[in-house]
Design an enzyme around this catalytic site. Sequence first.
Site: not given
Ligand code: RFL
Ligand code: PHB
Length: 390
Positions: A73, A201, A293, A297, A385
């Site tokens: 993109h 957005y 989100p 990032k 971004y």
């Molecule tokens: P993760 O992905 O949370 O992975 C952590 C892993 O650790 C495990 N865990 C344990 N394992 C052993 N012992 C324990 N005591 C443990 N406690 C936890 C968990 O099961 C898990 O598998 O962290 P990591 O690797 O740092 O990655 C970070 C990303 O996942 C996160 O920053 C993003 O997904 C944030 N996020 C989003 N980011 C975006 O850029 N765009 C999004 O649309 C977006 N949607 C989201 C999100 C985060 C969410 N969370 C955390 C609630 C949506 C949600 C619902």
């Molecule tokens: C997504 O595709 O899930 C997404 C993309 C951009 C954002 C947040 C989430 O800023």
Amino acid sequence: MTRSQVVIIGGGPSGLLLARLLAVRGIESVVLERQTRDYVLGRIRAGVLERGLVELMDEAGIGARLHREGLSHDGVVLARGDDAFRIDFREMTGHSVLVYGQTEVTRDLYDALEDAGHPIEYRVEDVEIHDADTDTPHVTYRVDGESRRIDCDFVAGCDGFHGVSRNTIPESVRRDFERVYPYGWLGILSETPPVHHELIYANSDRGFALASMRNPHLSRSYVQCPSSDRPEDWSDDRFWAEFRRRLPRAHADALVTGPSIEKSVAPLRSFVTEPMRWGRLFLCGDAAHIVPPTGAKGLNTAVSDVRYLHRGLCRYYEQGESAGLDSYSQDALARVWKVERFSWWFSQIMHRTDDQSAFDRKIQLAELDFLRGNADAQRAMAANYVGLPY
Ligand code: RFL
Ligand code: PHB
């Protein structure tokens, strides 16, 4: 009792990528994950990858599918009501982002690690980190009711916001910084074509909406909602009607709707803990920081920590120097805070709140108007971004 050079707590994207990058350089590690692989892969999260993450996947030797299937993109659309404008990343920065889901990144990592027979323990319970402030740390945990122990040189706390690693650092040493926003995002995944070929957005009078995608047949769509809402409160019909009303008219007319295949509510939060290192324990990703989100990032910043830690560990094992590890917390936090600022700013200018004053609304609209008309402002937005340098 076993031994490994590095114990990695958490098998999310940070932990898996660190394990894989270390393995490429011959540094051994064990990954301890609380859930099953299928559970981790069932979580629908981020979808936009910065170039730094793409480079690291290449360095890990597993970038092929991402290059084949990811969508490059070159820009993004911002809208205020029916008034939409585009920020051109390529023109402003010379770079673009890649749309490729976190689920796919995680799947590529699991496949590579499992094919190589990398030690990963699933369904671990009661993980505890011991003696992290000494030269001989160890980690204990239970699997299927059996207690185990691993002695190691270093522990990487990659266990997300609700993990145990952060709380291992004594409160006397640690400081937390937090802002909780009075709204959340309701997101749905649907087998429908994206409403536009780039992300939109939208700041509408009814609240924020985001039109995103995973591929040309799979859309990811969000609306701002009260953070107390539950997915059951939102039928698919209610979601699509609200989403349509928040998009600029030209795009709303092109919207194709369909049944949701996943629906979830995420609260919005900014959070940073300092320091990110205590003795031989290093925090990475959501274990140390959370961003709202807006701006995509979360995953990218998790992985930027992995990059710093991986470089530090390689320098330690390959050159016998601890300088990279010693500066880890400082280096990672310097970047984290800039990303926190961007995600906070972008959230502020795109969302509506019940208690928003008329003054605050005017300021918000002036921000968008300035961004629309000023190339320097667009350049700054685009630089954030596509991803800040390391
Ligand atoms: P993760 O992905 O949370 O992975 C952590 C892993 O650790 C495990 N865990 C344990 N394992 C052993 N012992 C324990 N005591 C443990 N406690 C936890 C968990 O099961 C898990 O598998 O962290 P990591 O690797 O740092 O990655 C970070 C990303 O996942 C996160 O920053 C993003 O997904 C944030 N996020 C989003 N980011 C975006 O850029 N765009 C999004 O649309 C977006 N949607 C989201 C999100 C985060 C969410 N969370 C955390 C609630 C949506 C949600 C619902
Ligand atoms: C997504 O595709 O899930 C997404 C993309 C951009 C954002 C947040 C989430 O800023």
